[in-house]
Write a protein that holds these residues in place. Sequence first.
Motif, short mmCIF file in Angstrom:
data_model
loop_
_atom_site.label_atom_id
_atom_site.label_comp_id
_atom_site.label_asym_id
_atom_site.label_seq_id
_atom_site.Cartn_x
_atom_site.Cartn_y
_atom_site.Cartn_z
N GLY A 1 0.78 -1.23 0.00
CA GLY A 1 0.00 0.00 0.00
C GLY A 1 0.80 1.27 0.00
O GLY A 1 0.25 2.35 0.20
N GLY A 2 2.12 1.19 -0.24
CA GLY A 2 2.96 2.38 -0.20
C GLY A 2 3.64 2.68 -1.51
O GLY A 2 3.21 2.25 -2.58
N PHE A 3 4.78 3.40 -1.43
CA PHE A 3 5.45 3.94 -2.61
C PHE A 3 6.88 3.40 -2.80
O PHE A 3 7.52 3.72 -3.80
CB PHE A 3 5.51 5.46 -2.53
N SER A 4 7.39 2.63 -1.88
CA SER A 4 8.77 2.16 -1.98
C SER A 4 8.92 1.14 -3.11
O SER A 4 7.95 0.49 -3.51
CB SER A 4 9.22 1.53 -0.66
N LEU B 1 5.18 -0.69 1.24
CA LEU B 1 4.89 0.13 2.43
C LEU B 1 5.98 -0.04 3.49
O LEU B 1 5.73 -0.47 4.61
CB LEU B 1 3.52 -0.22 3.00
N ASN B 2 7.23 0.29 3.11
CA ASN B 2 8.29 0.28 4.10
C ASN B 2 8.15 1.48 5.03
O ASN B 2 8.11 2.61 4.58
CB ASN B 2 9.66 0.31 3.42
N GLN C 1 18.09 1.98 4.44
CA GLN C 1 18.62 2.46 3.16
C GLN C 1 17.56 2.68 2.08
O GLN C 1 17.87 2.78 0.89
CB GLN C 1 19.70 1.51 2.61
N ASP C 2 16.31 2.75 2.47
CA ASP C 2 15.27 3.21 1.55
C ASP C 2 15.37 4.73 1.46
O ASP C 2 16.02 5.38 2.28
CB ASP C 2 13.89 2.78 2.08
N VAL C 3 14.73 5.32 0.46
CA VAL C 3 14.73 6.77 0.30
C VAL C 3 13.91 7.39 1.43
O VAL C 3 12.72 7.10 1.56
CB VAL C 3 14.14 7.17 -1.07
N PRO C 4 14.53 8.23 2.28
CA PRO C 4 13.82 8.77 3.44
C PRO C 4 12.51 9.48 3.10
O PRO C 4 11.51 9.30 3.81
CB PRO C 4 14.83 9.75 4.04
N ALA D 1 6.54 9.48 3.12
CA ALA D 1 5.29 9.42 2.35
C ALA D 1 4.48 8.18 2.73
O ALA D 1 3.24 8.23 2.83
CB ALA D 1 5.60 9.42 0.86
N ASN D 2 5.17 7.07 2.94
CA ASN D 2 4.49 5.85 3.40
C ASN D 2 3.87 6.04 4.77
O ASN D 2 2.74 5.59 5.04
CB ASN D 2 5.48 4.67 3.45
N ARG D 3 4.59 6.72 5.64
CA ARG D 3 4.06 7.00 6.98
C ARG D 3 2.83 7.90 6.90
O ARG D 3 1.90 7.75 7.70
CB ARG D 3 5.15 7.62 7.85
N GLU D 4 2.85 8.81 5.95
CA GLU D 4 1.68 9.68 5.76
C GLU D 4 0.45 8.87 5.35
O GLU D 4 -0.67 9.18 5.76
CB GLU D 4 1.98 10.74 4.70
#
Length: 256
Positions: free
Chosen positions: A16-19, A26-27, A33-36, A41-44
């Motif tokens: 359900g996320g963007f990673s 949905l990391n 080492q994912d893009v912060p 954005a996933n947390r949002e």
Amino acid sequence: MKESDKLVVGFTTKNGGFSIEGYQTLNLGLHVQDVPSTVVANREVVAKQLEMPLSKWVCAEQVHQSRIAKVTKADSEKGVYDYKEGIPQTDGIYTNQTNILLTLCFADCVPLYFFAPKYNMIGLAHAGWRGTVENIGGKMIEKWMQEEGIPLHDIYAAIGPAIEACCYIVDDKVIDLVKNVLDDQETSFYSLVSEGQYALDLKEVNKQLLLKAGVSRENILMSTLCTSCEKDVFFSHRRDQGKTGRMLSFIGYKED
């Protein structure tokens, strides 16, 4: 706390996320080492679903130990945008204040949830094998009893999705440490796979430690989901050989 205040509690999946790539999708961990900006954005996404904005989240710098911290509204937003700004060197957090979302990250380790509704107290703990042998769950119970005055019979606990014995092989060192913390009385938590190799049920170990701490059996819930087996649902550090995302455990009281 008002009767209308709502308890928000759960555990995310990997979807359900963007990673992308190993962190798809949905990391929620900032330390892998994912893009912060993608993680935020996933947390949002999660914040919107829970109707608990990131300004109310509290995160911790998890170090696989057993330090526990009581948090307040003054800790809101710590670790949300920068992992190192989370509650330092802490694997257990709790509060009795509303409009705070306690959060911790996982990818096989055992998420522990704590709840004392009569005292408006909620808590989370991160129990890998190191935190488990340091008895972080039992320490949370002890802290609530001794420092917060909460009777044992008013404390509830839940054990969330984590790697199961079917996928979790450890050596003699880990088994000896687990046996030591359980006083070698409970032996149903592991089985011999080959010489010096054992299948370990880390959830069951944590359950036994909660029982040893005095929590009644009927006050403990335990998930049957294995984070390693459920490859379409969860990230798994072991299964994915270290390059993987993190799920989020969360609990908070939302004011109506």
